[in-house]
Design a protein around this motif. Structure first.
Motif, PDB file in Angstrom:
ATOM      1  N   PRO A   1       0.806  -1.226   0.000  1.00 44.32           N
ATOM      2  CA  PRO A   1       0.000   0.000   0.000  1.00 44.32           C
ATOM      3  C   PRO A   1       0.839   1.275   0.000  1.00 44.32           C
ATOM      4  CG  PRO A   1       0.075  -0.935   2.215  1.00 44.32           C
ATOM      5  CD  PRO A   1       0.759  -1.923   1.297  1.00 44.32           C
ATOM      6  N   SER A   2       2.145   1.159   0.202  1.00 44.83           N
ATOM      7  CA  SER A   2       3.003   2.341   0.317  1.00 44.83           C
ATOM      8  C   SER A   2       2.885   3.243  -0.902  1.00 44.83           C
ATOM      9  CB  SER A   2       4.467   1.919   0.473  1.00 44.83           C
ATOM     10  OG  SER A   2       4.638   1.126   1.617  1.00 44.83           O
ATOM     11  N   GLY A   3       2.663   4.529  -0.655  1.00 43.70           N
ATOM     12  CA  GLY A   3       2.664   5.526  -1.719  1.00 43.70           C
ATOM     13  C   GLY A   3       1.507   5.438  -2.682  1.00 43.70           C
ATOM     14  N   ARG A   4       0.442   4.732  -2.306  1.00 42.97           N
ATOM     15  CA  ARG A   4      -0.693   4.575  -3.217  1.00 42.97           C
ATOM     16  C   ARG A   4      -1.974   5.098  -2.564  1.00 42.97           C
ATOM     17  NH1 ARG A   4       0.162   1.564  -7.606  1.00 42.97           N
ATOM     18  NH2 ARG A   4      -2.059   1.175  -7.871  1.00 42.97           N
ATOM     19  N   ALA A   5      -2.883   5.558  -3.401  1.00 40.96           N
ATOM     20  CA  ALA A   5      -4.160   6.068  -2.896  1.00 40.96           C
ATOM     21  C   ALA A   5      -5.271   5.043  -3.040  1.00 40.96           C
ATOM     22  CB  ALA A   5      -4.539   7.345  -3.640  1.00 40.96           C
ATOM     23  N   GLU A   6      -4.975   3.940  -3.748  1.00 42.90           N
ATOM     24  CA  GLU A   6      -6.012   2.944  -3.984  1.00 42.90           C
ATOM     25  C   GLU A   6      -5.388   1.560  -4.070  1.00 42.90           C
ATOM     26  OE1 GLU A   6      -6.105   3.534  -8.840  1.00 42.90           O
ATOM     27  OE2 GLU A   6      -7.662   4.461  -7.602  1.00 42.90           O
ATOM     28  N   GLU A   7      -6.236   0.542  -4.050  1.00 41.15           N
ATOM     29  CA  GLU A   7      -5.768  -0.841  -4.089  1.00 41.15           C
ATOM     30  C   GLU A   7      -5.122  -1.170  -5.434  1.00 41.15           C
ATOM     31  OE1 GLU A   7      -6.484  -3.575  -1.645  1.00 41.15           O
ATOM     32  OE2 GLU A   7      -6.727  -1.840  -0.331  1.00 41.15           O
TER      33      GLU A   7
ATOM     34  N   LEU B   1       1.867 -11.048  17.003  1.00 41.42           N
ATOM     35  CA  LEU B   1       3.067 -10.284  17.371  1.00 41.42           C
ATOM     36  C   LEU B   1       2.828  -8.778  17.380  1.00 41.42           C
ATOM     37  CD1 LEU B   1       5.801 -12.216  15.342  1.00 41.42           C
ATOM     38  CD2 LEU B   1       5.192 -12.506  17.755  1.00 41.42           C
ATOM     39  N   LEU B   2       1.922  -8.307  16.533  1.00 43.87           N
ATOM     40  CA  LEU B   2       1.736  -6.861  16.368  1.00 43.87           C
ATOM     41  C   LEU B   2       0.315  -6.449  16.716  1.00 43.87           C
ATOM     42  CD1 LEU B   2       3.525  -6.357  12.916  1.00 43.87           C
ATOM     43  CD2 LEU B   2       4.519  -6.144  15.192  1.00 43.87           C
ATOM     44  N   GLY B   3       0.193  -5.364  17.457  1.00 42.67           N
ATOM     45  CA  GLY B   3      -1.124  -4.828  17.743  1.00 42.67           C
ATOM     46  C   GLY B   3      -1.660  -4.031  16.568  1.00 42.67           C
ATOM     47  N   VAL B   4      -2.988  -3.980  16.449  1.00 39.60           N
ATOM     48  CA  VAL B   4      -3.609  -3.237  15.358  1.00 39.60           C
ATOM     49  C   VAL B   4      -3.245  -1.750  15.454  1.00 39.60           C
ATOM     50  CG1 VAL B   4      -5.816  -2.490  14.391  1.00 39.60           C
ATOM     51  CG2 VAL B   4      -5.485  -4.878  15.028  1.00 39.60           C
ATOM     52  N   ASN B   5      -3.190  -1.217  16.670  1.00 39.72           N
ATOM     53  CA  ASN B   5      -2.839   0.202  16.830  1.00 39.72           C
ATOM     54  C   ASN B   5      -1.429   0.488  16.316  1.00 39.72           C
ATOM     55  OD1 ASN B   5      -5.296   0.756  17.944  1.00 39.72           O
ATOM     56  ND2 ASN B   5      -4.593   0.714  20.070  1.00 39.72           N
ATOM     57  N   TYR B   6      -0.507  -0.461  16.539  1.00 37.48           N
ATOM     58  CA  TYR B   6       0.864  -0.322  16.029  1.00 37.48           C
ATOM     59  C   TYR B   6       0.843  -0.230  14.499  1.00 37.48           C
ATOM     60  CZ  TYR B   6       5.618  -1.740  14.703  1.00 37.48           C
ATOM     61  OH  TYR B   6       6.873  -1.802  14.131  1.00 37.48           O
TER      62      TYR B   6
ATOM     63  N   ASP C   1       2.836   5.039   8.508  1.00 33.91           N
ATOM     64  CA  ASP C   1       2.437   6.001   7.476  1.00 33.91           C
ATOM     65  C   ASP C   1       1.780   5.340   6.274  1.00 33.91           C
ATOM     66  OD1 ASP C   1       3.317   8.109   8.963  1.00 33.91           O
ATOM     67  OD2 ASP C   1       5.250   8.315   7.929  1.00 33.91           O
ATOM     68  N   ASN C   2       2.324   4.181   5.843  1.00 30.03           N
ATOM     69  CA  ASN C   2       1.796   3.556   4.630  1.00 30.03           C
ATOM     70  C   ASN C   2       0.374   3.046   4.828  1.00 30.03           C
ATOM     71  OD1 ASN C   2       2.803   1.648   6.405  1.00 30.03           O
ATOM     72  ND2 ASN C   2       3.611   0.301   4.818  1.00 30.03           N
ATOM     73  N   VAL C   3      -0.043   2.827   6.080  1.00 28.30           N
ATOM     74  CA  VAL C   3      -1.429   2.451   6.367  1.00 28.30           C
ATOM     75  C   VAL C   3      -2.258   3.687   6.708  1.00 28.30           C
ATOM     76  CG1 VAL C   3      -2.937   1.209   7.971  1.00 28.30           C
ATOM     77  CG2 VAL C   3      -0.866   0.109   7.097  1.00 28.30           C
ATOM     78  N   ALA C   4      -1.724   4.550   7.578  1.00 32.83           N
ATOM     79  CA  ALA C   4      -2.458   5.743   8.013  1.00 32.83           C
ATOM     80  C   ALA C   4      -2.892   6.606   6.830  1.00 32.83           C
ATOM     81  CB  ALA C   4      -1.600   6.554   8.972  1.00 32.83           C
ATOM     82  N   SER C   5      -2.038   6.684   5.802  1.00 32.74           N
ATOM     83  CA  SER C   5      -2.359   7.517   4.637  1.00 32.74           C
ATOM     84  C   SER C   5      -3.505   6.947   3.817  1.00 32.74           C
ATOM     85  CB  SER C   5      -1.118   7.668   3.748  1.00 32.74           C
ATOM     86  OG  SER C   5      -0.725   6.408   3.228  1.00 32.74           O
ATOM     87  N   ARG C   6      -3.856   5.670   4.071  1.00 33.61           N
ATOM     88  CA  ARG C   6      -4.910   5.029   3.283  1.00 33.61           C
ATOM     89  C   ARG C   6      -6.228   4.906   4.045  1.00 33.61           C
ATOM     90  NH1 ARG C   6      -3.202   1.332  -0.596  1.00 33.61           N
ATOM     91  NH2 ARG C   6      -5.367   0.606  -0.598  1.00 33.61           N
ATOM     92  N   LEU C   7      -6.266   5.333   5.287  1.00 31.60           N
ATOM     93  CA  LEU C   7      -7.466   5.098   6.083  1.00 31.60           C
ATOM     94  C   LEU C   7      -8.677   5.858   5.557  1.00 31.60           C
ATOM     95  CD1 LEU C   7      -6.030   5.008   9.717  1.00 31.60           C
ATOM     96  CD2 LEU C   7      -6.658   3.100   8.219  1.00 31.60           C
ATOM     97  N   ASP C   8      -8.457   7.056   5.026  1.00 30.29           N
ATOM     98  CA  ASP C   8      -9.585   7.832   4.505  1.00 30.29           C
ATOM     99  C   ASP C   8     -10.122   7.244   3.212  1.00 30.29           C
ATOM    100  OD1 ASP C   8      -9.529   9.593   6.609  1.00 30.29           O
ATOM    101  OD2 ASP C   8      -8.228  11.045   5.591  1.00 30.29           O
TER     102      ASP C   8
ATOM    103  N   GLN D   1       9.468   2.776   2.448  1.00 26.29           N
ATOM    104  CA  GLN D   1       9.511   1.452   3.065  1.00 26.29           C
ATOM    105  C   GLN D   1       9.820   1.482   4.561  1.00 26.29           C
ATOM    106  OE1 GLN D   1       8.739  -1.579   1.459  1.00 26.29           O
ATOM    107  NE2 GLN D   1       7.924  -0.017   0.084  1.00 26.29           N
ATOM    108  N   TRP D   2       9.935   2.669   5.147  1.00 23.55           N
ATOM    109  CA  TRP D   2      10.314   2.776   6.553  1.00 23.55           C
ATOM    110  C   TRP D   2       9.378   1.979   7.467  1.00 23.55           C
ATOM    111  CZ3 TRP D   2      14.380   3.877   9.303  1.00 23.55           C
ATOM    112  CH2 TRP D   2      14.268   4.244  10.640  1.00 23.55           C
ATOM    113  N   GLY D   3       8.083   2.098   7.255  1.00 22.77           N
ATOM    114  CA  GLY D   3       7.130   1.371   8.088  1.00 22.77           C
ATOM    115  C   GLY D   3       7.280  -0.126   7.964  1.00 22.77           C
TER     116      GLY D   3
END
Length: 421
Positions: free
Chosen positions: A81-87, A143-148, A153-160, A196-198
Motif C-alpha cells: 500500500p506504500s505511496g498509493r491512494a487505492e488498491e 506479534l503486532l497490535g492493530v494500533n501499532y 504512514d503507509n497504512v495511516a495515509s490510506r485510512l480515509d 519502506q520505513w514502516g
C-alpha cells in the motif's frame, strides 16, 4: 583512496533514515555482514526509480558485504500500500512468475554473483507461499497490535480512502521476510526506499518479538530522488524509463541521461554511478566552467547504459547519437534508424514508385510542390541519409528500409518517418 562506506553514502546523499546509526557503524567496523533489499514483481521490468536501493546494496558488496536480493513472489501477489491512494490490481500467478524472471535478469547485470561475497537471490514465495492461514495468524498475527500497524504512514495515509485487509497485512508479511532472512541467512540489515520505513521497522519488531535474547538488526532508507525543480525523477516524454531494452531501448536510455539538466548531473552521478568522489568533484568544475561540453552528462550516460545494457549496447547508442548529430544516417542499420526515429512524426504511404517532389509533398515534409522543388534543388532534402538534388528522382523499393519505412529530412533537424503500407 576509497572512503569509509557510510561516509561515502552520506556524501552521495543516500542515507535518509536509520534505525541505529551508531550501532550499524560499529557493526560494520567489526565484521562483514549480509543485508537485503526487496523488489516486488509488479511488472516484468524495473524502471530507474527502483534501482537506487539496489545500487546502494551493490556499494555494500563492493566493500566486502554480501547482498541478498529478494524478489517478492509472495508479496507481489498481495500489493504494497506504500505511496498509493487505492488498491493494486491483483495479478495472476503466471504473470507474477513472468515478472520475477524478468527482474532476476536485470539484477544479474547489477550484482556480482561469483565472488566470495557473491549476491544471493531469494523468493519469499518459497517460505510464505506454503504457510497456512492458521500458522500465519497464530505465529505472526499475534506479534503486532492493530494500533501499532495503524500508526504506520503507509497504512495511516490510506485510512480515509480505504484499505483492504489484504494490503493491511503486507507489512507483516514483509516482517516475516526480514525475520526469515535473519534466521536462515544471518541477514542483519534491510535497505529500502523512503516509503519502506514502516515495513522495515515492522520487520525489526517481528525479529525482536520472536527472539528471546536481544538481537541486533538494522534498517536504512534511501531518500526519494527528485529533479532540481522538485518534480518526480525517472520519467521521459514516453513515460517511465525502463531497464528492459524492449520497453526503453538502450539509445533512449542513453539519451535520458544525456538530457540531464546541469543542476542535476552531479547529484545523479553520486546516486547512480560508482565513480569515485575526486572524479565527480572534477566534473562539478567542468559544469561550471564548460557547461556547453556536457562532459558530466556524457559520462553519466555512458556509465548507466554500460551498467544496465552492456558495452555493445552503449557503443550502438553512441553511434546512433553521433549519426543523428552529424546527419550521416548512412552509417546506421535499418533497426538502428527505426529505434532512433520511432518518436518522430510519421506518415503512412502506399508501396509504389513516386517522384521525389510528390513524395515529400504527400508526406507533409514540404508544404507545396513549388516549395518541394526548391527544397530538392537547394539540397535541403535527404532520404535515408542520402541527399537528393534531382527533382526527377523516383522513390522506389530500393529506398524502403526493411521494405517498411524511410527517413526523410528537410533542413538540419526536421525529420519524418514514412511508413509503407
Amino acid at each position: 583512496m576509497k572512503e569509509k562506506l557510510m561516509e561515502d553514502l552520506k556524501w552521495r546523499g543516500l542515507l535518509y533514515q536509520q534505525t541505529d546509526e551508531a550501532g550499524l557503524e560499529d557493526l560494520l567496523s567489526k565484521e562483514k555482514i549480509s543485508l537485503y533489499c526487496g523488489v516486488d514483481p509488479t511488472a516484468d521490468s524495473m524502471h530507474i526509480g527502483h534501482i537506487v536501493p539496489l545500487l546502494t546494496l551493490r556499494r555494500f558488496q563492493m566493500h566486502g558485504h554480501r547482498p541478498i536480493l529478494l524478489v517478492g513472489g509472495a508479496t507481489g501477489m498481495i500489493g504494497d500500500p506504500s505511496g498509493r491512494a487505492e488498491e493494486r490490481q491483483l495479478q495472476t500467478t503466471e504473470q507474477i512468475d513472468k515478472n520475477v524472471a524478468g527482474i532476476k535478469k536485470q539484477m544479474e547485470r547489477i550484482f556480482d554473483f561469483s565472488s566470495e561475497n557473491g549476491a544471493q537471490m531469494v523468493n519469499n514465495n518459497d517460505w510464505v507461499g506454503s504457510m497456512s492461514v492458521i500458522q500465519f495468524l497464530r505465529d505472526y498475527g499475534k506479534l503486532l497490535g492493530v494500533n501499532y500497524m495503524l500508526a504506520k504512514d503507509n497504512v495511516a495515509s490510506r485510512l480515509d480512502s480505504g484499505i483492504s485487509f489484504t494490503e493491511f497485512s503486507y507489512m507483516l508479511i514483509q516482517g516475516i521476510d526480514f525475520n526469515h532472512l535473519f534466521n536462515n541467512y544471518g541477514c542483519r540489515v534491510q535497505i529500502g526506499g523512503s516509503d519502506q520505513w514502516g515495513n522495515i521497522t515492522t520487520g525489526l519488531e517481528v525479529i525482536r518479538k520472536t527472539h528471546e535474547e536481544e538481537v541486533k538488526a538494522f534498517g536504512i532508507t534511501i531518500p526519494l530522488v527528485t529533479k532540481a525543480d522538485g518534480t518526480k525523477f525517472g520519467k521521459s516524454a514516453g513515460g517511465s524509463v525502463w531497464l528492459d531494452a524492449e520497453k526503453t531501448s538502450p539509445y533512449e536510455f542513453y539519451q535520458f541521461w544525456i538530457n540531464t539538466a546541469d543542476s542535476d548531473a552531479v547529484k545523479y552521478m553520486k546516486i547512480f554511478t560508482f565513480i569515485e568522489r575526486e572524479e565527480i568533484e572534477a566534473f562539478e568544475i567542468t559544469i561550471q566552467e564548460e557547461p556547453h561540453l556536457r562532459k558530466a552528462q556524457l559520462r553519466l550516460a555512458e556509465e548507466m547504459t554500460r551498467l544496465i545494457h552492456g558495452q555493445e549496447a552503449l557503443d550502438q547508442a553512441i553511434r546512433i547519437s553521433k549519426a543523428l548529430f552529424s546527419g550521416d544516417l548512412k552509417t546506421l542499420t535499418a533497426n538502428e534508424m527505426k529505434d532512433a526515429f520511432k518518436d518522430v512524426p510519421s506518415f503512412e504511404m502506399a508501396k509504389e514508385v513516386k517522384n521525389i517532389v510528390d513524395f515529400i509533398v504527400d508526406s507533409g515534409v514540404s508544404p507545396s510542390r513549388r516549395q518541394a522543388r526548391e527544397d530538392v534543388t537547394n539540397g535541403a532534402i535527404s532520404l535515408n541519409g542520402e541527399r537528393v538534388t534531382d527533382t526527377a528522382y523516383e522513390v522506389s523499393a530500393a529506398d524502403r528500409l526493411d521494405d517498411a519505412f524511410a527517413i526523410v529530412r528537410r533542413g538540419k533537424k526536421n525529420y519524418k518517418m514514412v511508413k509503407f503500407v
